[in-house]
Write a protein that holds these residues in place. Structure first.
Motif, PDB file in Angstrom:
ATOM      1  N   LEU A  35     -28.272 -44.028 -20.689  1.00 49.21           N
ATOM      2  CA  LEU A  35     -28.772 -42.973 -19.578  1.00 49.21           C
ATOM      3  C   LEU A  35     -28.133 -43.470 -18.152  1.00 49.21           C
ATOM      4  CD1 LEU A  35     -32.096 -41.513 -20.863  1.00 49.21           C
ATOM      5  CD2 LEU A  35     -30.000 -40.386 -20.916  1.00 49.21           C
ATOM      6  N   ARG A  36     -28.711 -44.688 -18.070  1.00 52.59           N
ATOM      7  CA  ARG A  36     -28.560 -45.380 -16.841  1.00 52.59           C
ATOM      8  C   ARG A  36     -26.926 -45.459 -16.398  1.00 52.59           C
ATOM      9  NH1 ARG A  36     -27.366 -46.137 -12.575  1.00 52.59           N
ATOM     10  NH2 ARG A  36     -28.316 -47.719 -11.002  1.00 52.59           N
ATOM     11  N   LEU A  37     -26.093 -45.752 -17.430  1.00 50.36           N
ATOM     12  CA  LEU A  37     -24.723 -45.691 -17.192  1.00 50.36           C
ATOM     13  C   LEU A  37     -23.958 -44.268 -16.976  1.00 50.36           C
ATOM     14  CD1 LEU A  37     -23.247 -47.667 -20.342  1.00 50.36           C
ATOM     15  CD2 LEU A  37     -22.819 -48.288 -17.989  1.00 50.36           C
ATOM     16  N   HIS A  38     -24.586 -43.460 -17.252  1.00 51.28           N
ATOM     17  CA  HIS A  38     -24.233 -41.932 -17.203  1.00 51.28           C
ATOM     18  C   HIS A  38     -25.057 -41.255 -16.106  1.00 51.28           C
ATOM     19  CE1 HIS A  38     -22.582 -42.708 -21.052  1.00 51.28           C
ATOM     20  NE2 HIS A  38     -21.497 -41.910 -20.702  1.00 51.28           N
ATOM     21  N   CYS A  39     -25.702 -42.054 -15.089  1.00 50.43           N
ATOM     22  CA  CYS A  39     -26.576 -41.388 -14.160  1.00 50.43           C
ATOM     23  C   CYS A  39     -25.761 -40.453 -13.486  1.00 50.43           C
ATOM     24  CB  CYS A  39     -26.934 -42.565 -13.242  1.00 50.43           C
ATOM     25  SG  CYS A  39     -27.991 -41.724 -11.827  1.00 50.43           S
ATOM     26  N   PRO A  40     -26.076 -39.100 -13.334  1.00 48.68           N
ATOM     27  CA  PRO A  40     -25.158 -38.116 -12.553  1.00 48.68           C
ATOM     28  C   PRO A  40     -25.636 -38.009 -11.024  1.00 48.68           C
ATOM     29  CG  PRO A  40     -27.330 -37.037 -13.593  1.00 48.68           C
ATOM     30  CD  PRO A  40     -27.534 -38.748 -13.606  1.00 48.68           C
ATOM     31  N   CYS A  41     -26.212 -39.045 -10.470  1.00 46.86           N
ATOM     32  CA  CYS A  41     -26.386 -38.840  -8.996  1.00 46.86           C
ATOM     33  C   CYS A  41     -25.281 -39.146  -8.200  1.00 46.86           C
ATOM     34  CB  CYS A  41     -27.506 -39.796  -8.718  1.00 46.86           C
ATOM     35  SG  CYS A  41     -27.166 -41.484  -8.271  1.00 46.86           S
ATOM     36  N   ALA A  42     -24.847 -38.650  -7.004  1.00 47.05           N
ATOM     37  CA  ALA A  42     -23.599 -38.874  -6.416  1.00 47.05           C
ATOM     38  C   ALA A  42     -23.302 -40.246  -6.177  1.00 47.05           C
ATOM     39  CB  ALA A  42     -23.895 -38.224  -5.007  1.00 47.05           C
ATOM     40  N   PHE A  43     -24.235 -41.231  -5.819  1.00 54.48           N
ATOM     41  CA  PHE A  43     -23.908 -42.769  -5.771  1.00 54.48           C
ATOM     42  C   PHE A  43     -23.468 -43.114  -6.836  1.00 54.48           C
ATOM     43  CE2 PHE A  43     -25.670 -47.097  -6.212  1.00 54.48           C
ATOM     44  CZ  PHE A  43     -24.844 -47.531  -4.840  1.00 54.48           C
ATOM     45  N   CYS A  44     -24.066 -42.944  -8.133  1.00 52.98           N
ATOM     46  CA  CYS A  44     -23.514 -43.689  -9.310  1.00 52.98           C
ATOM     47  C   CYS A  44     -22.016 -42.749  -9.818  1.00 52.98           C
ATOM     48  CB  CYS A  44     -24.489 -43.284 -10.494  1.00 52.98           C
ATOM     49  SG  CYS A  44     -25.999 -44.294 -10.084  1.00 52.98           S
ATOM     50  N   ARG A  45     -22.149 -41.825  -9.673  1.00 49.29           N
ATOM     51  CA  ARG A  45     -20.740 -41.101  -9.806  1.00 49.29           C
ATOM     52  C   ARG A  45     -19.667 -41.723  -9.081  1.00 49.29           C
ATOM     53  NH1 ARG A  45     -20.418 -36.100 -12.472  1.00 49.29           N
ATOM     54  NH2 ARG A  45     -22.302 -35.118 -12.736  1.00 49.29           N
ATOM     55  N   GLY A  79     -35.219 -49.942 -10.336  1.00 49.32           N
ATOM     56  CA  GLY A  79     -35.466 -49.333  -9.012  1.00 49.32           C
ATOM     57  C   GLY A  79     -34.833 -47.816  -8.684  1.00 49.32           C
ATOM     58  N   HIS A  80     -33.906 -47.729  -9.625  1.00 46.69           N
ATOM     59  CA  HIS A  80     -33.084 -46.215  -9.549  1.00 46.69           C
ATOM     60  C   HIS A  80     -33.907 -45.246 -10.020  1.00 46.69           C
ATOM     61  CE1 HIS A  80     -29.444 -44.372  -8.145  1.00 46.69           C
ATOM     62  NE2 HIS A  80     -29.156 -44.017  -9.375  1.00 46.69           N
ATOM     63  N   ASP A  81     -33.877 -44.018  -9.133  1.00 47.51           N
ATOM     64  CA  ASP A  81     -34.598 -42.764  -9.584  1.00 47.51           C
ATOM     65  C   ASP A  81     -33.852 -41.738  -9.064  1.00 47.51           C
ATOM     66  OD1 ASP A  81     -35.464 -42.954  -7.061  1.00 47.51           O
ATOM     67  OD2 ASP A  81     -37.476 -43.030  -7.609  1.00 47.51           O
TER      68      ASP A  81
HETATM   69 ZN   LIG Z   1     -27.473 -42.817 -10.136  1.00 48.66          ZN
END
Ligand SMILES: [Zn+2]
Length: 94
Positions: A35-45, A79-81
């Motif tokens: 799930l963390r690998l595919h985090c959909p937030c703008a930062f991770c994208r 810490g990423h949420d």
């Molecule tokens: Zn993210």
């Protein structure tokens, strides 16, 4: 599949998260790393676009799971949420 699952089960020992749509006879199971690998937030994208390898620690764990109407917010041990995973997106990355 846009609807909220009937239940979300989390096993703190195995860290397995299961999203269960009993109405649709569908269960999706994830490890936090996936799930963390595919985090959909703008930062991770943006990170994933910039870097050929988006690195996530293998032993990452889940601190909290907050079901929202349109998706689920996962709070990770790093810490990423910021990411809210839409229900349909979970199906894509399963
Ligand atoms: Zn993210």
């Amino acid at each position: 599949m846009q609807n909220e699952p009937n239940s979300i089960e989390f096993d703190p020992h195995s860290q397995m998260i299961q999203f269960i749509w009993s109405d649709d006879d569908l269960t999706l199971a994830f490890q936090p790393h996936q799930l963390r690998l595919h985090c959909p937030c703008a930062f991770c994208r943006a990170q994933r676009v910039r870097q050929p390898f988006f690195v996530v620690q293998e032993d990452i764990t889940v601190k909290a799971i907050n079901s929202q109407r349109y998706g689920v917010q996962i709070c990770f041990s790093d810490g990423h949420d910021k990411g809210i995973f839409p229900w349909s997106y979970l199906k894509e990355i399963a």
